[in-house]
Design a protein around this motif. Structure first.
Motif, mmCIF file in Angstrom:
data_model
loop_
_atom_site.group_PDB
_atom_site.id
_atom_site.type_symbol
_atom_site.label_atom_id
_atom_site.label_comp_id
_atom_site.label_asym_id
_atom_site.label_seq_id
_atom_site.Cartn_x
_atom_site.Cartn_y
_atom_site.Cartn_z
ATOM 1 N N ASN A 145 0.825 -1.216 0.000
ATOM 2 C CA ASN A 145 0.000 0.000 0.000
ATOM 3 C C ASN A 145 0.860 1.268 0.000
ATOM 4 O O ASN A 145 0.534 2.261 0.641
ATOM 5 N N LEU A 146 1.981 1.226 -0.715
ATOM 6 C CA LEU A 146 2.897 2.368 -0.784
ATOM 7 C C LEU A 146 3.192 2.703 -2.244
ATOM 8 O O LEU A 146 3.561 1.824 -3.024
ATOM 9 N N THR A 147 3.044 3.958 -2.590
ATOM 10 C CA THR A 147 3.341 4.388 -3.953
ATOM 11 C C THR A 147 4.838 4.616 -4.118
ATOM 12 O O THR A 147 5.539 4.942 -3.158
ATOM 13 N N ALA A 148 5.318 4.470 -5.348
ATOM 14 C CA ALA A 148 6.723 4.744 -5.659
ATOM 15 C C ALA A 148 6.850 5.998 -6.505
ATOM 16 O O ALA A 148 7.943 6.332 -6.966
ATOM 17 N N ALA A 149 5.747 6.724 -6.707
ATOM 18 C CA ALA A 149 5.740 7.880 -7.612
ATOM 19 C C ALA A 149 5.852 9.209 -6.882
ATOM 20 O O ALA A 149 5.823 10.256 -7.513
ATOM 21 N N LYS A 150 5.977 9.180 -5.551
ATOM 22 C CA LYS A 150 6.071 10.426 -4.787
ATOM 23 C C LYS A 150 7.380 10.455 -4.014
ATOM 24 O O LYS A 150 7.712 9.524 -3.285
ATOM 25 N N ARG A 151 8.107 11.542 -4.168
ATOM 26 C CA ARG A 151 9.420 11.664 -3.533
ATOM 27 C C ARG A 151 9.318 11.619 -2.014
ATOM 28 O O ARG A 151 10.220 11.134 -1.337
ATOM 29 N N GLU A 152 8.232 12.157 -1.466
ATOM 30 C CA GLU A 152 8.132 12.258 -0.011
ATOM 31 C C GLU A 152 7.756 10.947 0.668
ATOM 32 O O GLU A 152 7.857 10.825 1.891
ATOM 33 N N VAL A 153 7.317 9.965 -0.104
ATOM 34 C CA VAL A 153 6.917 8.676 0.479
ATOM 35 C C VAL A 153 8.155 7.810 0.706
ATOM 36 O O VAL A 153 8.927 7.552 -0.211
ATOM 37 N N ILE A 154 8.332 7.371 1.947
ATOM 38 C CA ILE A 154 9.470 6.521 2.303
ATOM 39 C C ILE A 154 9.056 5.061 2.180
ATOM 40 O O ILE A 154 8.013 4.663 2.687
ATOM 41 N N ARG A 155 9.873 4.265 1.520
ATOM 42 C CA ARG A 155 9.606 2.830 1.357
ATOM 43 C C ARG A 155 10.685 2.043 2.106
ATOM 44 O O ARG A 155 11.750 1.747 1.563
ATOM 45 N N PRO A 156 10.443 1.705 3.358
ATOM 46 C CA PRO A 156 11.472 1.060 4.181
ATOM 47 C C PRO A 156 12.033 -0.229 3.591
ATOM 48 O O PRO A 156 13.241 -0.475 3.673
#
Length: 564
Positions: A87-98
């Motif tokens: 449930n995490l997007t990869a298209a936004k710079r501010e989103v952290i994907r641990p």
């Protein structure tokens, strides 16, 4: 291994990593990684899904892992560790994907950090599951370069990312996956949302209390139709606030209510009500048909009257509440605590919700209420520090339970802090004095030193005229990126080790030199909680402070490890 899931607050959004189930089963039988690999190349399986539409069951990422294992086998590779961002997007710079970030670190060093299982690359069902932004592609490319193999499999096709001539990165910049295109999509989405809002369309987003969720088979949108089981309670909360009842009173009331089956009335997320949750539901104009846009209520341009939405909402004659009721309620709400999205009428600034005050009380967050609340349960809510004012100022600040369903337990800060501080220091003296700090070696020291040495040799070669600058410029650029990434990881490792060794080599001198936040960190490492019991009925509220009414629970695991 990482796992951001929280059993106490389940969510669709989480990241985790784990050993591949087939390999894990082999290890549990006493086998080794080398035996299981049998000459195959060990790689990671990266799975990601932008929107988990299956109630957080993580079925989407599970399917990706299954396909990844099958596709890896086609190229004599084997998935040894699974990484997933659900449930995490990869298209936004501010989103952290641990999980993605952890995978990059493990590929860089060539093995998974906790298990030492080797890693030589990764596989994904499509490249967009791994990267969508140019910076993420470059980070993966650098990790594969430092690993030394560069193995990357997209679906059934192996790609050589390390020796990419710029084709992939150029495609990222010029295609819909580029950041410029992402920005356009955001603007387009915002514009569409505004148009829909002005037309009174049903808003999307999570289900709100009082309305039913989406049902595709019935053609029902989320928040479109009233929930018969919840609607009366929402209206009653609105009426209570309009009658002047406090948020605390309303919260206590709703937490005591039961449905026809004897079950408590929970929030839309299935949790217990808080004052902020009640306030958010009552001040949200959706219950009377309104909607907020650009800091204010959407209105008809001709009549200046509020535009009513096309979802089911309160009827003034049936429910006895409406727009006028909402205006009355909002008039009594502090300007800094307006509903999310509304502007302060005095400053014109959008409301940001309640400000989070930095805690200045030593044991706030550790103290728990031990009173039996109105629900017949031990409250166990946090006691927060409060500044004494008015006639009570002479007694000093106090800790108090803030739960709306509890009559509250309170103690004076000075007496509680003095007793518990002495208790904590005695505990630390007994269990942690004389224990030497132990700093775990960072796994990237050799790699970082080698890269720095390599950079110096290249620069010396350029300075001596042995090579031309144009020939090594790209190599130096990559080296600098890799060195900076490893230096950041090194600093993160040092911070983690510093925190882990906070209690080792303990002395009271160390305590005296600490700031408040450092002392609180020490307290959280040794104490689980301190339950504050109510003063017995036969005693006066002005009776002397009784330390026996404070019950401390210690973190035994840390004590045992320290003594070992």
């Amino acid at each position: 291994m990482i796992d951001t899931r929280n059993p106490a607050r389940p969510s669709k959004t989480f990241s985790r990593s784990y050993v591949a189930p087939e390999l894990q089963a082999h290890l549990e039988k006493g086998g080794t990684v080398e035996e299981w690999l049998g000459g195959r190349t060990p790689i990671a399986s990266m799975a990601r899904i932008s929107a988990d539409r299956l109630e957080g069951d993580a079925i989407g990422v599970g399917r990706q892992h299954k396909n990844n294992a099958r596709n890896a086998a086609l190229h004599n590779c084997a998935v040894v560790v699974c990484y997933e961002d659900n449930n995490l997007t990869a298209a936004k710079r501010e989103v952290i994907r641990p999980a993605f970030l952890q995978m990059l670190k493990d590929i860089t060093h060539g093995y998974e950090e906790e298990t030492d299982i080797p890693l030589k690359g990764c596989v994904a069902v499509e490249r967009e599951r791994v990267w969508r932004l140019p910076r993420d592609f470059i980070a993966l490319q650098d990790a594969l370069f430092m690993n030394g193999t560069g193995t990357f499999i997209e679906d059934r096709t192996p790609l050589n990312l390390v020796d990419d001539d710029g084709t992939i990165i150029a495609g990222l910049v010029t295609s819909g996956a580029g950041e410029a295109e992402v920005s356009k999509i955001r603007k387009r989405t915002t514009r569409s949302a505004k148009d829909r809002a002005e037309e009174g369309a049903v808003p999307g987003g999570p289900r709100r209390f009082g309305w039913l969720g989406a049902e595709k088979r019935a053609g029902r949108l989320s928040n479109e139709m009233k929930n018969p089981a919840e609607w009366p309670y929402l209206i009653q909360m609105v009426k209570k606030r309009a009658d002047g009842r406090s948020w605390r009173h309303i919260t206590g009331w709703i937490n005591q209510q039961k449905d026809s089956d004897g079950n408590p009335i929970l929030t839309a997320r299935g949790g217990k009500w808080s004052e902020q949750g009640v306030k958010g539901s009552v001040t949200n104009p959706a219950w009377w048909g309104g909607r907020i846009l650009d800091g204010g209520i959407i209105r008809n341009l001709d009549s200046d009257e509020p535009t009513l939405g096309k979802w089911e909402h309160a009827h003034p004659e049936v429910d006895q509440v409406g727009y006028e009721t909402w205006k009355q309620i909002m008039a009594g709400v502090n300007a800094n605590r307006l509903h999310r999205g509304m502007k302060n009428p005095d400053t014109g600034e959008a409301a940001r919700g309640e400000n989070t005050r930095v805690g200045k009380y030593l044991f706030s967050g550790i103290l728990r209420c031990g009173r039996i609340n109105e629900l017949g349960e031990v409250c166990y809510s946090k006691l927060n520090g409060n500044k004494a004012t008015g006639k009570n100022a002479k007694y000093g600040d106090y800790y108090r339970c803030g739960d709306a369903s509890c009559k509250g337990v309170g103690r004076r800060v000075a007496m509680v802090d003095k007793f518990l501080e002495d208790l904590v220091l005695s505990y630390l003296d007994e269990n942690f004095s004389g224990i030497k700090p132990q700093t775990a070696r960072w796994r990237g020291e050799g790699k970082l030193g080698g890269l720095i040495s390599q950079r110096m040799k290249i620069k010396d070669s350029v300075a001596n005229g042995e090579v031309d600058w144009g020939d090594v410029r790209d190599v130096l650029t990559r080296l600098n990126r890799n060195i900076l990434a490893l230096q950041d990881e090194q600093q993160e490792h040092l911070r983690t080790e510093s925190k882990r060794n906070l209690l080792r080599g303990w002395s009271r001198t160390k305590w005296k030199e600490m700031e408040l936040d450092e002392k609180k960190e020490v307290i959280f490492q040794v104490l689980i909680s301190v339950v504050v019991l109510p003063v017995p009925k036969e005693r006066s509220d002005k009776a002397p402070f009784d330390p026996d009414l404070l019950q401390a629970s210690w973190r035994k695991d840390k004590t045992v490890k320290a003594q070992e």
